[in-house]
Design a protein around this motif. Structure first.
Motif, PDB file in Angstrom:
ATOM      1  N   ALA A 189       3.306   2.162   2.893  1.00  0.00           N
ATOM      2  CA  ALA A 189       4.756   2.024   2.955  1.00  0.00           C
ATOM      3  C   ALA A 189       5.402   3.396   2.997  1.00  0.00           C
ATOM      4  O   ALA A 189       4.762   4.424   2.734  1.00  0.00           O
ATOM      5  CB  ALA A 189       5.242   1.248   1.731  1.00  0.00           C
ATOM      6  N   GLU A 190       6.687   3.424   3.350  1.00  0.00           N
ATOM      7  CA  GLU A 190       7.420   4.695   3.375  1.00  0.00           C
ATOM      8  C   GLU A 190       7.430   5.307   1.974  1.00  0.00           C
ATOM      9  O   GLU A 190       7.141   4.647   0.991  1.00  0.00           O
ATOM     10  CB  GLU A 190       8.873   4.448   3.817  1.00  0.00           C
ATOM     11  N   ASP A 191       7.835   6.574   1.921  1.00  0.00           N
ATOM     12  CA  ASP A 191       7.895   7.269   0.626  1.00  0.00           C
ATOM     13  C   ASP A 191       8.819   6.507  -0.318  1.00  0.00           C
ATOM     14  O   ASP A 191       9.981   6.270  -0.012  1.00  0.00           O
ATOM     15  CB  ASP A 191       8.407   8.699   0.817  1.00  0.00           C
ATOM     16  N   THR A 192       8.291   6.094  -1.453  1.00  0.00           N
ATOM     17  CA  THR A 192       9.071   5.289  -2.398  1.00  0.00           C
ATOM     18  C   THR A 192       9.172   5.943  -3.772  1.00  0.00           C
ATOM     19  O   THR A 192       9.559   5.294  -4.735  1.00  0.00           O
ATOM     20  CB  THR A 192       8.427   3.897  -2.548  1.00  0.00           C
ATOM     21  N   GLY A 193       8.780   7.214  -3.870  1.00  0.00           N
ATOM     22  CA  GLY A 193       8.833   7.868  -5.177  1.00  0.00           C
ATOM     23  C   GLY A 193       7.641   7.564  -6.053  1.00  0.00           C
ATOM     24  O   GLY A 193       7.687   7.773  -7.263  1.00  0.00           O
ATOM     25  N   LEU A 194       6.566   7.027  -5.447  1.00  0.00           N
ATOM     26  CA  LEU A 194       5.287   6.788  -6.133  1.00  0.00           C
ATOM     27  C   LEU A 194       5.334   5.804  -7.306  1.00  0.00           C
ATOM     28  O   LEU A 194       4.577   5.943  -8.268  1.00  0.00           O
ATOM     29  CB  LEU A 194       4.683   8.124  -6.614  1.00  0.00           C
ATOM     30  N   PRO A 195       6.178   4.781  -7.284  1.00  0.00           N
ATOM     31  CA  PRO A 195       6.181   3.852  -8.427  1.00  0.00           C
ATOM     32  C   PRO A 195       4.873   3.088  -8.575  1.00  0.00           C
ATOM     33  O   PRO A 195       4.427   2.816  -9.691  1.00  0.00           O
ATOM     34  CB  PRO A 195       7.351   2.903  -8.120  1.00  0.00           C
ATOM     35  N   VAL A 196       4.242   2.720  -7.451  1.00  0.00           N
ATOM     36  CA  VAL A 196       2.990   1.957  -7.527  1.00  0.00           C
ATOM     37  C   VAL A 196       1.887   2.816  -8.139  1.00  0.00           C
ATOM     38  O   VAL A 196       1.113   2.355  -8.990  1.00  0.00           O
ATOM     39  CB  VAL A 196       2.591   1.444  -6.128  1.00  0.00           C
ATOM     40  N   HIS A 197       1.806   4.099  -7.723  1.00  0.00           N
ATOM     41  CA  HIS A 197       0.816   5.004  -8.312  1.00  0.00           C
ATOM     42  C   HIS A 197       1.028   5.136  -9.814  1.00  0.00           C
ATOM     43  O   HIS A 197       0.069   5.154 -10.600  1.00  0.00           O
ATOM     44  CB  HIS A 197       0.898   6.387  -7.658  1.00  0.00           C
ATOM     45  N   ARG A 198       2.277   5.226 -10.203  1.00  0.00           N
ATOM     46  CA  ARG A 198       2.554   5.457 -11.631  1.00  0.00           C
ATOM     47  C   ARG A 198       2.279   4.202 -12.461  1.00  0.00           C
ATOM     48  O   ARG A 198       1.772   4.298 -13.584  1.00  0.00           O
ATOM     49  CB  ARG A 198       3.986   5.955 -11.793  1.00  0.00           C
ATOM     50  N   LEU A 199       2.599   3.045 -11.899  1.00  0.00           N
ATOM     51  CA  LEU A 199       2.254   1.811 -12.612  1.00  0.00           C
ATOM     52  C   LEU A 199       0.736   1.638 -12.693  1.00  0.00           C
ATOM     53  O   LEU A 199       0.204   1.194 -13.715  1.00  0.00           O
ATOM     54  CB  LEU A 199       2.888   0.606 -11.910  1.00  0.00           C
ATOM     55  N   ALA A 200       0.045   2.004 -11.615  1.00  0.00           N
ATOM     56  CA  ALA A 200      -1.420   1.937 -11.630  1.00  0.00           C
ATOM     57  C   ALA A 200      -1.994   2.894 -12.668  1.00  0.00           C
ATOM     58  O   ALA A 200      -2.925   2.551 -13.412  1.00  0.00           O
ATOM     59  CB  ALA A 200      -1.968   2.265 -10.241  1.00  0.00           C
ATOM     60  N   ALA A 201      -1.426   4.114 -12.729  1.00  0.00           N
ATOM     61  CA  ALA A 201      -1.881   5.091 -13.721  1.00  0.00           C
ATOM     62  C   ALA A 201      -1.640   4.568 -15.134  1.00  0.00           C
ATOM     63  O   ALA A 201      -2.501   4.701 -16.015  1.00  0.00           O
ATOM     64  CB  ALA A 201      -1.162   6.423 -13.515  1.00  0.00           C
ATOM     65  N   ARG A 202      -0.462   3.948 -15.374  1.00  0.00           N
ATOM     66  CA  ARG A 202      -0.158   3.417 -16.709  1.00  0.00           C
ATOM     67  C   ARG A 202      -1.125   2.293 -17.075  1.00  0.00           C
ATOM     68  O   ARG A 202      -1.564   2.174 -18.225  1.00  0.00           O
ATOM     69  CB  ARG A 202       1.287   2.897 -16.757  1.00  0.00           C
ATOM     70  N   THR A 203      -1.469   1.463 -16.090  1.00  0.00           N
ATOM     71  CA  THR A 203      -2.432   0.385 -16.316  1.00  0.00           C
ATOM     72  C   THR A 203      -3.790   0.952 -16.711  1.00  0.00           C
ATOM     73  O   THR A 203      -4.425   0.487 -17.670  1.00  0.00           O
ATOM     74  CB  THR A 203      -2.560  -0.475 -15.041  1.00  0.00           C
ATOM     75  N   VAL A 227       0.866  -1.180   0.000  1.00  0.00           N
ATOM     76  CA  VAL A 227       0.000   0.000   0.000  1.00  0.00           C
ATOM     77  C   VAL A 227       0.900   1.226   0.000  1.00  0.00           C
ATOM     78  O   VAL A 227       1.760   1.380   0.868  1.00  0.00           O
ATOM     79  CB  VAL A 227      -0.936   0.020   1.228  1.00  0.00           C
ATOM     80  N   GLU A 228       0.736   2.085  -0.997  1.00  0.00           N
ATOM     81  CA  GLU A 228       1.589   3.264  -1.151  1.00  0.00           C
ATOM     82  C   GLU A 228       0.761   4.515  -0.883  1.00  0.00           C
ATOM     83  O   GLU A 228      -0.343   4.671  -1.415  1.00  0.00           O
ATOM     84  CB  GLU A 228       2.150   3.300  -2.576  1.00  0.00           C
ATOM     85  N   ALA A 229       1.273   5.406  -0.030  1.00  0.00           N
ATOM     86  CA  ALA A 229       0.570   6.647   0.311  1.00  0.00           C
ATOM     87  C   ALA A 229       0.463   7.547  -0.912  1.00  0.00           C
ATOM     88  O   ALA A 229       1.321   7.515  -1.805  1.00  0.00           O
ATOM     89  CB  ALA A 229       1.298   7.370   1.432  1.00  0.00           C
ATOM     90  N   GLY A 230      -0.592   8.352  -0.955  1.00  0.00           N
ATOM     91  CA  GLY A 230      -0.781   9.276  -2.070  1.00  0.00           C
ATOM     92  C   GLY A 230       0.172  10.456  -1.996  1.00  0.00           C
ATOM     93  O   GLY A 230       0.888  10.665  -1.009  1.00  0.00           O
ATOM     94  N   GLN A 231       0.160  11.251  -3.050  1.00  0.00           N
ATOM     95  CA  GLN A 231       1.000  12.449  -3.135  1.00  0.00           C
ATOM     96  C   GLN A 231       0.382  13.539  -2.259  1.00  0.00           C
ATOM     97  O   GLN A 231      -0.811  13.838  -2.374  1.00  0.00           O
ATOM     98  CB  GLN A 231       1.048  12.901  -4.601  1.00  0.00           C
TER      99      GLN A 231
END
Length: 763
Positions: free
Chosen positions: A526-540, A239-243
């Motif tokens: 999870a800790e700040d990870t540079g939003l890779p999960v959000h970006r992969l979700a957006a690409r999907t 689970v990745e926190a939002g921007q």
């Protein structure tokens, strides 16, 4: 006078080096590429670089640094970005443009405008991508380097990005590559098709490590890394926190969860393989498949045909500029039809059909009516050098209800967008086979998947605390295979004061029995990870919307396109309808006069050095290969070159692989017949193999037991290649109720110098 690095046309190349830093967290990769440019000419330049990226990559950052000035690009609607770029160049300003090809999402064009004489620029490009699971449980990362010219079908009016390329050995810029790997599980090893320095562990738990390419690496092939974790096949949730700056309720403002699911199917179901199906094999015979590729494809077809179950149906198609099929329609699998396919057709197949026109044979296959109670399984073998990728994938998706599609990308430069797209839309599985890989193990794994019972009625159910709602971002799961991963993205909205745990359940029907897999996960981000999960979700989500746009018409089409642009701009992730644009609006001196265009070449894996067409870029050049393009030229050159060579100068054919020699002798039913050819394949004389045969045993039973002992005794390292045909042999043996099987195994061991137990052979 020319100076500095030169390309094939003896023009200076402003790109001097490429530096790539890879960070892998579990099964998500973040890639940062830095491209260093320098203009050593006395005129201002516009540098144009067309290069490949993974087809499902989410490009999320693009910036340029000139001296101490850094300009960060913005995502804008593509036409507006192009106009802004052209306007900037017209007014003498520096500008930088990055855009995805209209035809294939794995090709990007980078334009560096108004690079002044003596000036240097550093371009930073960042993308995130998912890592695919391989047959041996490794995670595959590929840095595409080779971009072979894509074949445009005859009569195509589509605009394509021009590819300027040179043979890989002549690439005029260097590559440095380093990787950092981290995971909750220990990193057991990292392998590559390129020389690597030793793996360096960063902690005692061995959950973090670094590795880099050995010094002196030439940018002459795709860089492939295979990363192995201990206990890799575990379901996980991140689970990745939002921007913080994004609006709550929006995709970027809310938390996003990425589920990695590995279904485990009941052993009772998996131990049996299907005895039905229509297996359709589609083989690329374009000129670029010449040499080891077409030879390996022929050998693979041999293994596939020997491994098919009795009672199924099959056909073999091949294509280039035209297409051929062995039978007018799929035929029942038998000794007669198998022999006809092998002896009359497959042995004669060469890379002699010209270009790569895959669309027409696919249309022909789909026009054939499906056979009742014989699920259609399509296997596509291609080096992926096509220019109409999206059109091909659309066709597979429209027919996804009638078949499963398994795809194989062969050689350097195979289009990841095409290969992954075929499998994803066809509910199958994709494999990539570089020129150093053996094709057979990967293809046989896919055949095992095709023989697995189809998973039906797949559903994903969420159980979340009160106050938290979920929005699915991934398209519905269409295929599940034993031991293979499925990724699911979802947006979590709202908050809960209750226990911060969620649960997801995947339900499905397997061989008529309801089944399910469940995963509990923490809702704590999870800790700040540079939003890779959000970006992969957006690409999907962008990918799903792009498909919807292609199937829409009129106002609805424009509405979907608008949604894609809004989501792309909001998430900072590229799409088919947007581009990254950066303009240097500083106080620098405005340039006067026209720019000189320099096209930066990419490597290509072609045997001949045909000069590339010259062109001048206004913005979107339209340069297509004629029907007698690179691939046809390669074939013609090969045949011409061989005319003047005497037979004594030709290399002798290497002896046939002993495994393939044995496999080629197996009957469609699964048995082997005791004859001189089998004796030779076992390394014995006819007399030697006949003498120890028990008197009460017939020649087929004895020959089959000898073949099984030889496979288990000498070829266990290639077990995945012959496992299915051995299972067929065992089934045949059991059906014979043959006497003296134990005595046969003992006699066979003595003859072949093995020590195999009857149980180990499966009999």
């Amino acid at each position: 006078m020319n100076c500095g690095l030169l390309n094939a046309e003896k023009e200076p190349v402003p790109l001097k080096s490429v530096e790539v830093e890879l960070e892998v967290r579990d099964h998500v990769a973040t890639v940062v590429s830095t491209l260093n440019y320098e203009n050593k000419e006395d005129k201002p330049l516009e540098a144009v670089f067309v290069f490949p990226l993974p087809g499902d990559a989410a490009v999320c950052h693009f910036s340029a640094k000139i001296g101490q000035t850094e300009i960060v690009a913005e995502v804008k609607e593509k036409q507006k970005a192009r106009e802004e770029y052209d306007d900037a160049l017209s007014s003498g300003q520096q500008a930088f443009l990055l855009e995805e090809s209209d035809q294939s999402p794995d090709i990007f064009s980078l334009s560096v405008g108004s690079l002044r004489p003596g000036e240097s620029a550093s371009i930073r490009l960042e993308y995130v991508t998912e890592l695919a699971v391989q047959a041996d449980e490794g995670l595959r990362f590929c840095l595409p380097a080779v971009l072979n010219p894509r074949y445009q079908p005859r009569g195509s009016e589509d605009v394509c990005i021009q590819v300027t390329s040179v043979p890989a050995s002549l690439v005029p810029y260097s590559l440095s590559f380093s990787a950092r790997v981290s995971s909750p599980r220990p990193v057991s090893k990292v392998e590559s098709n390129c020389p690597l320095d030793a793996l360096q562990y960063l902690n005692t738990e061995q959950t973090q490590a670094t590795v880099k390419l050995a010094a002196g690496h030439k940018f002459d092939r795709d860089v492939e890394l295979l990363i192995y974790y201990k206990d890799a096949h575990q379901p996980t949730a991140v689970v990745e926190a939002g921007q913080a700056s994004a609006k709550p309720g929006s995709l970027m403002g809310d938390p996003v969860v990425m589920l990695s699911l590995y279904p485990e199917f009941p052993q009772a179901v998996m131990s049996s393989v299907a005895s039905c199906g229509e297996f359709v094999f589609l083989l690329d015979r374009s000129g670029s498949m010449d040499g080891s590729r077409i030879k390996s494809a022929r050998e693979t077809l041999l293994l596939l045909l020997k491994s098919l179950p009795m009672g199924c149906y099959f056909n073999i198609y091949s294509f280039g500029s035209c297409h051929e099929n062995i039978f007018p329609k799929s035929v029942e699998y038998s000794q007669k039809t198998m022999e006809e396919a092998l002896k009359k057709k497959i042995e004669e197949m060469g890379a002699d059909l010209g270009g790569t026109e895959i669309l027409e044979p696919l249309k022909h296959i789909y026009s054939q009516p499906c056979i009742p109670s014989q699920p259609r399984q399509l296997f596509v073998f291609t080096d992926g050098e096509v220019g109409n990728t999206k059109e091909v994938i659309n066709l597979v998706r429209k027919n996804s209800g009638s078949h499963r599609c398994f795809s194989f990308g062969i050689g350097e430069g195979a289009s990841s967008a095409l290969i992954n797209g075929l499998a994803k839309e066809g509910g199958g599985h994709a494999q990539f086979i570089t020129d150093t890989d053996r094709m057979q193990p990967k293809v046989m794994q896919s055949l095992r998947f095709a023989l697995q019972p189809a998973v039906m009625d797949i559903s994903v159910k969420w159980d979340l605390p009160k106050g938290v709602s979920v929005t699915a971002l991934s398209p519905p799961i269409t295929a599940l295979f034993q031991g293979q991963r499925s990724l699911v993205y979802a947006q979590l909205t709202g908050q809960s004061s209750e226990a911060a745990e969620g649960c997801v359940t995947v339900k499905y029907s397997l061989a008529g029995h309801p089944s399910q897999n469940q995963l509990h996960f923490s809702l704590k981000p999870a800790e700040d990870t540079g939003l890779p999960v959000h970006r992969l979700a957006a690409r999907t989500l962008i990918g799903s919307l792009e498909i919807e746009e292609r199937e829409s018409r009129g106002e609805q089409e424009e509405g979907v396109k608008k949604k894609v642009v809004e989501l792309s701009v909001q998430s900072g992730v590229s799409s088919a309808f947007t581009a990254f644009i950066a303009v240097n609006k500083g106080d620098g001196e405005v340039l006067q006069g026209p720019l000189v265009v320099r096209n930066v070449p990419t490597p290509r894996m072609m045997a001949c050095c045909m000069p590339m067409p010259q062109y001048r870029k206004s913005f979107s050049p339209v340069v297509q290969f004629s029907d007698a393009g690179m691939e046809d030229f390669h074939v013609l050159q090969s045949s011409r070159c061989s005319l003047d060579v005497s037979e004594s100068c030709l290399p002798k054919q290497p002896p046939r692989d002993p495994l393939l020699q044995l496999v080629s002798l197996q009957k469609a039913s699964g048995c082997w017949v005791l004859d001189p050819a089998l004796a030779a394949a076992l390394g014995k004389t006819t007399r030697e193999v006949e003498k120890p045969k028990p008197a009460s045993v017939n020649q087929e039973v004895w020959g089959t037991i000898l073949a099984l002992i030889w496979l288990h005794g000498f070829k266990m390292d290639a077990q995945e290649e012959w496992e299915l045909l051995a299972m067929k042999a065992v089934s045949w043996l059991r059906a014979q109720n043959a006497p003296c099987v134990t005595e046969c195994v003992e006699a066979g061991n003595a003859l072949l110098g093995c020590n195999m137990q009857k149980d180990a052979l499966g009999i």
